[in-house]
Design an enzyme around this catalytic site. Structure first.
Site, short mmCIF file in Angstrom:
data_model
loop_
_atom_site.label_atom_id
_atom_site.label_comp_id
_atom_site.label_asym_id
_atom_site.label_seq_id
_atom_site.Cartn_x
_atom_site.Cartn_y
_atom_site.Cartn_z
N TRP A 36 -1.14 21.03 -12.79
CA TRP A 36 -2.60 21.07 -12.57
C TRP A 36 -3.24 19.80 -13.13
CZ3 TRP A 36 -6.02 26.05 -12.74
CH2 TRP A 36 -5.54 26.97 -11.80
N ASP A 62 -1.53 23.29 -24.38
CA ASP A 62 -0.55 24.37 -24.19
C ASP A 62 0.14 24.69 -25.51
OD1 ASP A 62 0.79 25.47 -21.28
OD2 ASP A 62 1.89 25.94 -23.12
N VAL A 80 -5.07 27.70 -27.15
CA VAL A 80 -6.41 27.53 -26.56
C VAL A 80 -7.42 28.53 -27.13
CG1 VAL A 80 -7.74 27.75 -24.41
CG2 VAL A 80 -5.53 26.61 -24.37
N ASP A 104 -4.97 28.17 -16.22
CA ASP A 104 -3.86 28.81 -15.50
C ASP A 104 -2.97 29.50 -16.54
OD1 ASP A 104 -2.47 29.38 -13.11
OD2 ASP A 104 -1.13 27.68 -13.37
N LYS A 144 -7.33 32.01 -14.28
CA LYS A 144 -6.37 32.99 -13.75
C LYS A 144 -6.48 34.29 -14.52
CE LYS A 144 -1.73 32.36 -14.18
NZ LYS A 144 -0.56 31.67 -13.60
N1 SAM Z 1 -0.94 25.13 -14.56
C1 SAM Z 1 0.36 24.76 -15.13
C2 SAM Z 1 0.95 23.68 -14.25
O1 SAM Z 1 0.47 23.52 -13.12
O2 SAM Z 1 1.88 22.97 -14.68
C3 SAM Z 1 1.27 25.98 -15.23
C4 SAM Z 1 0.79 26.94 -16.30
S1 SAM Z 1 1.91 28.26 -16.70
C5 SAM Z 1 1.67 29.33 -15.34
C6 SAM Z 1 1.08 29.11 -18.00
C7 SAM Z 1 1.06 28.37 -19.33
O3 SAM Z 1 0.13 29.02 -20.22
C8 SAM Z 1 2.40 28.38 -20.07
O4 SAM Z 1 2.88 27.06 -20.20
C9 SAM Z 1 2.05 28.98 -21.45
O5 SAM Z 1 2.72 28.36 -22.52
C10 SAM Z 1 0.56 28.73 -21.53
N2 SAM Z 1 -0.16 29.56 -22.50
C11 SAM Z 1 -0.10 30.90 -22.67
N3 SAM Z 1 -0.89 31.29 -23.69
C12 SAM Z 1 -1.48 30.17 -24.19
C13 SAM Z 1 -2.39 29.92 -25.25
N4 SAM Z 1 -2.88 30.91 -26.01
N5 SAM Z 1 -2.76 28.65 -25.50
C14 SAM Z 1 -2.26 27.64 -24.74
N6 SAM Z 1 -1.42 27.81 -23.71
C15 SAM Z 1 -1.02 29.06 -23.43
#
Ligand code: SAM
Length: 192
Positions: A36, A62, A80, A104, A144
């Site tokens: 993204w 992330d 986040v 996402d 999302k």
């Molecule tokens: N949009 C990304 C891309 O296009 O490369 C893919 C995202 S992947 C579906 C979801 C991500 O959310 C994972 O890498 C996960 O580590 C991250 N994530 C989950 N909880 C999070 C948090 N509390 N803070 C930061 N990142 C988080």
């Protein structure tokens, strides 16, 4: 060459709604592995590829490591949902402000649909706190979520502070998944 197929979901949404414009500042929540952010860097011109257009800013966050990307600033190993991360974002963004917040984010799948739903919606609620700190009036939030009982509560909370909120299911998103996106546009600062 995108790092992940999820890029096509953002491309599809942005082709339709034109959220990402040259010169804009964008925060990409849950950015790993960075697809993204690749789309965002290109569309807001944060690598300065188009000298005729204003250069934007992309900050990705992330829990995991995000491999470096020209034009993006990454906060790897950051959560986040917590205020210390918000404070770092305020420092990194020009004027401490963003035009667009993308999310996402997804929790690690527990295998229990209801549990994953509640976890992700709870994470999305914290994006409203982040928006209050950094999102410019008129700005947008794309996030999302997994469909379920709390989805209407998130929609209602978004509707209080954005003029327009709609549900999106991109064609690039698997038909059989509960994955959806809320696109909230035209931010108005909440009244105290
Ligand atoms: N949009 C990304 C891309 O296009 O490369 C893919 C995202 S992947 C579906 C979801 C991500 O959310 C994972 O890498 C996960 O580590 C991250 N994530 C989950 N909880 C999070 C948090 N509390 N803070 C930061 N990142 C988080």
């Amino acid at each position: 060459n995108f790092r992940c197929r999820s890029a096509f979901k953002l491309l599809e949404i942005d082709d339709k709604f034109r959220l990402l414009q040259p010169g804009f500042s964008v925060v990409d929540c849950g950015a790993a592995p960075g697809a993204w952010s690749q789309v965002a860097v290109h569309r807001v011109n944060s690598a300065g590829t188009d000298p005729a257009a204003p250069p934007g800013t992309v900050v990705g966050i992330d829990l995991l490591h995000i491999p470096p990307l020209d034009g993006a600033h990454f906060l790897s190993c950051h959560d986040v949902t917590v205020p210390p991360t918000h404070a770092k974002l305020l420092e990194l963004l020009p004027g401490g402000q963003a035009h667009v917040i993308l999310s996402d984010m997804a929790p690690n799948a527990s295998g229990f649909r209801e549990m994953d739903h509640v976890k992700l919606i709870t994470m999305c609620f914290t994006l409203l706190d982040l928006a209050e700190k950094i999102l410019l009036p008129g700005g947008s939030l794309l996030c999302k979520y997994l469909d379920g009982i709390l989805a209407h509560e998130l929609q209602e909370k978004l509707s209080r502070v954005f003029n327009s909120v709609q549900t999106l299911k991109p064609n690039a998103s698997r038909k059989d998944s509960a994955e959806r996106y809320f696109l909230a546009r035209i931010y108005k600062k909440p009244e105290k």
